[in-house]
Motif scaffolding. Structure first.
Motif, PDB file in Angstrom:
ATOM      1  N   ALA A 111      16.000 -59.033  86.836  1.00 45.15           N
ATOM      2  CA  ALA A 111      16.761 -58.008  87.556  1.00 45.15           C
ATOM      3  C   ALA A 111      17.554 -57.140  86.588  1.00 45.15           C
ATOM      4  O   ALA A 111      17.606 -55.906  86.734  1.00 45.15           O
ATOM      5  N   ALA A 112      18.164 -57.772  85.585  1.00 46.08           N
ATOM      6  CA  ALA A 112      18.958 -57.016  84.605  1.00 46.08           C
ATOM      7  C   ALA A 112      18.073 -56.103  83.765  1.00 46.08           C
ATOM      8  O   ALA A 112      18.447 -54.962  83.453  1.00 46.08           O
ATOM      9  N   ALA A 113      16.889 -56.589  83.386  1.00 50.76           N
ATOM     10  CA  ALA A 113      15.971 -55.779  82.583  1.00 50.76           C
ATOM     11  C   ALA A 113      15.493 -54.566  83.367  1.00 50.76           C
ATOM     12  O   ALA A 113      15.411 -53.451  82.830  1.00 50.76           O
ATOM     13  N   GLN A 114      15.170 -54.772  84.639  1.00 51.77           N
ATOM     14  CA  GLN A 114      14.710 -53.668  85.469  1.00 51.77           C
ATOM     15  C   GLN A 114      15.814 -52.629  85.643  1.00 51.77           C
ATOM     16  O   GLN A 114      15.569 -51.417  85.561  1.00 51.77           O
ATOM     17  N   ALA A 115      17.033 -53.104  85.863  1.00 50.79           N
ATOM     18  CA  ALA A 115      18.161 -52.188  86.039  1.00 50.79           C
ATOM     19  C   ALA A 115      18.446 -51.391  84.774  1.00 50.79           C
ATOM     20  O   ALA A 115      18.829 -50.217  84.839  1.00 50.79           O
ATOM     21  N   ALA A 116      18.246 -52.019  83.625  1.00 55.54           N
ATOM     22  CA  ALA A 116      18.512 -51.354  82.351  1.00 55.54           C
ATOM     23  C   ALA A 116      17.351 -50.488  81.890  1.00 55.54           C
ATOM     24  O   ALA A 116      17.494 -49.699  80.942  1.00 55.54           O
ATOM     25  N   GLY A 117      16.183 -50.639  82.518  1.00 58.38           N
ATOM     26  CA  GLY A 117      15.004 -49.905  82.070  1.00 58.38           C
ATOM     27  C   GLY A 117      14.507 -50.371  80.720  1.00 58.38           C
ATOM     28  O   GLY A 117      13.944 -49.589  79.945  1.00 58.38           O
ATOM     29  N   ARG A 118      14.693 -51.650  80.427  1.00 55.35           N
ATOM     30  CA  ARG A 118      14.294 -52.221  79.141  1.00 55.35           C
ATOM     31  C   ARG A 118      13.297 -53.350  79.358  1.00 55.35           C
ATOM     32  O   ARG A 118      13.190 -53.912  80.435  1.00 55.35           O
ATOM     33  N   GLY A 119      12.560 -53.668  78.302  1.00 55.52           N
ATOM     34  CA  GLY A 119      11.575 -54.734  78.376  1.00 55.52           C
ATOM     35  C   GLY A 119      12.117 -56.042  77.859  1.00 55.52           C
ATOM     36  O   GLY A 119      12.847 -56.072  76.865  1.00 55.52           O
ATOM     37  N   VAL A 120      11.766 -57.126  78.538  1.00 59.88           N
ATOM     38  CA  VAL A 120      12.048 -58.482  78.070  1.00 59.88           C
ATOM     39  C   VAL A 120      10.722 -59.218  78.011  1.00 59.88           C
ATOM     40  O   VAL A 120      10.018 -59.331  79.021  1.00 59.88           O
ATOM     41  N   LEU A 121      10.381 -59.715  76.847  1.00 55.59           N
ATOM     42  CA  LEU A 121       9.148 -60.470  76.653  1.00 55.59           C
ATOM     43  C   LEU A 121       9.545 -61.920  76.365  1.00 55.59           C
ATOM     44  O   LEU A 121      10.099 -62.218  75.306  1.00 55.59           O
ATOM     45  N   ALA A 122       9.306 -62.799  77.326  1.00 56.75           N
ATOM     46  CA  ALA A 122       9.659 -64.217  77.186  1.00 56.75           C
ATOM     47  C   ALA A 122       8.413 -64.996  76.818  1.00 56.75           C
ATOM     48  O   ALA A 122       7.426 -65.000  77.570  1.00 56.75           O
ATOM     49  N   VAL A 123       8.459 -65.653  75.673  1.00 51.44           N
ATOM     50  CA  VAL A 123       7.271 -66.325  75.138  1.00 51.44           C
ATOM     51  C   VAL A 123       7.600 -67.796  74.902  1.00 51.44           C
ATOM     52  O   VAL A 123       8.446 -68.126  74.075  1.00 51.44           O
TER      53      VAL A 123
END
Length: 267
Positions: A111-123
């Motif tokens: 939710a935070a990534a979508q709101a910020a317009g940024r990508g989070v890549l969890a590996v």
């Protein structure tokens, strides 16, 4: 322009290997590091790599005052979510290599990534063989109804299941739940011996000396069995190439993405 990276967990087993690899690249610059030890020292002096000139900070909040395009999270589960949310709040893309985050944690991060317009890549695992295990297991789950996941690690690993096992369970759970011939509620004896139910499948964690990291998924059908397994040695080197790739690709993403194959062309 080079990619400026803040690396949290820079003096750890995997983080230090990644930091040394970044020092050899032309397109990635380590602008800040986070570690519990060696605070206010130059990272290069701590790791014996003079090309790493950035300072070591005690917290992510301090380190994020430096230029940062990508925040790389390689610390512990109890601080990882707060670090990631702080980085997103500062407008950074994020790569998560820390294991032990829950599905609820990832929902908040998404939710935070979508709101910020940024990508989070969890590996969960940056090794190519682990990535291929996940892809092959997804294919098998479309044709076989029953399977269980077993993850192995050294006896000192505090989290279970591992991040790799959690990631695999999340991916397979999106395909379907694994069937049980005998439902858990009908089990006698000690039901916990059947493992934990995670995303619709049984997951077992083994923690013993002699293991580094291993993961297997066992598929069963009448009179036949398929086992897909990834094993890693004691070195952090298998994870370096994947981690560098994640840094280079995460800037093209928005929202939360799980698995290194999100930025690979594996078909």
């Amino acid at each position: 322009m080079p990619i400026h990276v803040c690396l949290a967990g820079a003096t750890g087993w995997a983080g230090s290997a990644l930091a040394r690899a970044i020092a050899t690249t032309d397109d990635i610059v380590l602008s800040a590091a986070v570690a519990r030890r060696a605070v206010r020292q130059r990272l290069g002096a701590v790791l014996g790599e003079p090309r790493l000139d950035c300072l070591v900070y005690a917290t992510a909040a301090e380190a994020l005052a430096q230029p940062c395009d990508v925040f790389f999270e390689y610390t512990k589960p109890d601080m990882a979510k707060a670090n990631v949310l702080a980085a997103l709040d500062r407008g950074c893309h994020v790569v998560i290599g820390t294991s032990g985050l829950s599905d609820d944690d990832y929902a908040e991060i998404a939710a935070a990534a979508q709101a910020a317009g940024r990508g989070v890549l969890a590996v969960g695992n940056f090794a190519l063989t682990a990535v291929l295990l996940q892809k092959f297991a997804e294919v098998a789950a479309r044709y076989i109804d029953q399977w269980e996941i077993i993850d192995y690690a050294r006896d000192t690993k505090p989290d279970s299941p591992s991040g790799t096992a959690r990631e695999l369970a999340a991916r397979l759970g999106r395909i379907r739940a694994a069937e049980l011939t005998v439902p858990l509620e009908a089990m006698t004896g000690v039901p916990a011996a059947r493992g934990a139910r995670l995303n619709g499948m049984q997951v077992h964690s083994v923690r013993l000396p002699g293991y580094s990291i291993a993961l297997e998924v066992v598929f069963g059908m009448p009179d036949q069995r398929l086992t897909i397994r990834h094993d890693a040695g004691a070195s952090a080197e298998p994870y370096v190439a994947g981690a560098l790739l994640a840094i280079r690709r995460v800037g093209g993403l928005v929202g939360l993405h799980r698995g290194l194959d999100s930025v690979l062309e594996l078909g």
